[in-house]
Design a protein around this motif. Structure first.
Motif, short mmCIF file in Angstrom:
data_model
loop_
_atom_site.label_atom_id
_atom_site.label_comp_id
_atom_site.label_asym_id
_atom_site.label_seq_id
_atom_site.Cartn_x
_atom_site.Cartn_y
_atom_site.Cartn_z
N GLY A 281 31.87 7.80 54.14
CA GLY A 281 31.94 7.76 52.68
C GLY A 281 33.34 7.70 52.10
O GLY A 281 33.50 7.71 50.88
N THR A 282 34.37 7.62 52.95
CA THR A 282 35.73 7.59 52.44
C THR A 282 36.19 6.15 52.21
O THR A 282 35.63 5.21 52.76
CB THR A 282 36.70 8.27 53.41
N GLU A 283 37.21 5.99 51.39
CA GLU A 283 37.77 4.67 51.14
C GLU A 283 39.29 4.73 51.19
O GLU A 283 39.89 5.80 51.01
CB GLU A 283 37.31 4.13 49.78
N PRO A 284 39.97 3.59 51.44
CA PRO A 284 41.42 3.58 51.56
C PRO A 284 42.10 3.84 50.22
O PRO A 284 41.53 3.61 49.14
CB PRO A 284 41.73 2.17 52.06
N GLU A 285 43.34 4.29 50.29
CA GLU A 285 44.09 4.68 49.10
C GLU A 285 44.23 3.54 48.10
O GLU A 285 44.24 3.77 46.88
CB GLU A 285 45.46 5.20 49.51
N VAL A 305 44.16 8.58 41.71
CA VAL A 305 43.37 9.79 41.93
C VAL A 305 42.58 9.62 43.22
O VAL A 305 41.79 8.66 43.34
CB VAL A 305 42.41 10.05 40.76
N PRO A 306 42.77 10.47 44.21
CA PRO A 306 42.00 10.33 45.45
C PRO A 306 40.50 10.32 45.17
O PRO A 306 39.99 11.15 44.42
CB PRO A 306 42.40 11.56 46.27
N THR A 307 39.83 9.35 45.75
CA THR A 307 38.38 9.25 45.58
C THR A 307 37.69 10.20 46.56
O THR A 307 37.96 10.15 47.77
CB THR A 307 37.90 7.81 45.84
N LEU A 308 36.84 11.06 46.04
CA LEU A 308 36.09 11.96 46.91
C LEU A 308 35.16 11.15 47.82
O LEU A 308 34.69 10.08 47.43
CB LEU A 308 35.26 12.93 46.07
N PRO A 309 34.89 11.63 49.02
CA PRO A 309 33.97 10.90 49.90
C PRO A 309 32.57 10.80 49.30
O PRO A 309 32.06 11.77 48.73
CB PRO A 309 33.96 11.74 51.18
#
Length: 358
Positions: A281-285, A305-309
């Motif tokens: 569920g994670t994505e690159p910066e 803003v870092p995207t939550l998984p």
């Protein structure tokens, strides 16, 4: 959770059943995929290839005939079958998960909710996009207060699919409950209601753009919430240039996020949540959204803003917890009925060219 897992019967093994439900059920502690219902020989082979121990049934009646051997029914069949199959499962004494939309009308959804309450059974609706990465991130930003008071919410679920794929989703027959309003519209309306609460008025435009199409494939919905927030929601299969997934404007700052949650693509590619898949569920910066005021994020304005998984597995974990430990239903049929109130109003608005008050 310990002990014998709950035995799950899955009705339907098309896109919803094979890509979303079966892998998520299999990955959930406390649940076991027992039976898949499909009469299609190719889909039967597909199910057996991925889940060698699964039992197969050609019809839902075969499943209900041995209801005592099951603990949960999941309905991932075409939309028009949701109500009769959910009714049959509840009457057989089984808890039920139904893919969205749970029904064609809010009245039918409320009737199902009443039946489930009467029988003392769980009835939950699979609104998986409450666990999209961008939606989880936005809820966190709002909870922190960094945007101030949100006054406008723009949400887009747009695709570029100029050629028809065929099938019931593109049928113009009202009985099929096809078209994007009830498909992707179920997601964007549900998200807006979760974020900003009840709706007081609805305006919508629905169009059929593609040659040979019979169901809406380019739709816009404007909602006024009781809170004063305005939601502008776009769902389309005919968007040659995709807009931001979210553009959220508040009294202090705005949040703009492009791109779709990666979980559907991962599931389609055969990846599965669990210990063997790192970073689910994670994505690159470079895909993170940006928060700022007075500048365009396209030209570097604002801060990333870092995207939550994203966390689709959380839905079935909550279902298992509800059945095994008395936890809350993750998505109730009454919540789904409230979204159907909005979708029905949107259909009327588009047909009659009026704004509908709820």
């Amino acid at each position: 959770m310990t002990g014998t897992p709950l035995r799950v019967g899955l009705v339907g093994y098309g896109l919803a059943g094979s890509v979303f439900h079966a892998p998520l059920i299999a990955a959930t502690e406390g649940l076991a995929l027992d039976t898949v219902v499909t009469s299609n020989p190719e889909r039967q082979r597909q199910a057996r290839a991925e889940f060698p121990d699964v039992r197969l049934a050609a019809t839902p009646d075969e499943l209900f005939d041995r209801a005592g051997e099951l603990d949960l029914i999941v309905i991932a069949s075409p939309n028009k079958t949701h109500v009769p199959l959910a009714t049959a499962a509840l009457e057989a004494g089984l808890p039920v998960v139904v893919d969205k939309p749970v029904a064609g009308t809010a009245a039918e959804a409320r009737q199902l909710a009443a039946l489930a309450e009467e029988r003392g059974l769980l009835l939950s609706v699979f609104q998986n996009r409450r666990w999209d990465n961008d939606f989880l991130t936005l809820r966190g930003l709002m909870a922190e207060g960094g945007l101030g008071d949100v006054h406008r919410f723009e949400s887009r679920f747009e695709r570029w699919r100029p050629q028809l794929k065929g099938g019931w989703r593109e049928s113009g027959d009202p009985a099929e409950i096809g078209g994007l309003l009830y498909d992707l519209g179920s997601h964007v309306v549900d998200q807006a209601l979760v974020l900003f609460g009840p709706v007081t008025s609805v305006y919508a435009e629905t169009d059929v753009r593609r040659e040979g199409a019979r169901a809406d494939d380019d739709t816009f919905i404007a909602l006024t919430h009781a809170s004063g927030v305005r939601s502008h929601l776009y769902v389309s299969a005919t968007t040659a240039q995709l807009g931001p997934r979210f553009r959220v404007l508040g009294s202090k700052a705005g949040y703009v996020k492009h791109g779709l949650d990666p979980q559907e693509a991962a599931l389609r590619d055969g990846l599965r949540p669990g210990a063997t898949t790192a970073g689910w569920g994670t994505e690159p910066e470079e895909l993170w959204g940006r928060v700022g005021a007075g500048e365009s994020p396209v030209t570097g304005g604002g801060s990333p803003v870092p995207t939550l998984p994203g966390d689709y597995p959380a839905y079935y974990a909550a279902v298992a917890n509800a059945l095994l430990a008395g936890g809350p239903n993750p998505v109730t049929a009454l919540e789904a009925a409230a979204a159907l109130d909005v979708l029905e109003a949107a259909r009327r608005s588009a047909d009659e060219k009026v704004t509908v008050t709820l």
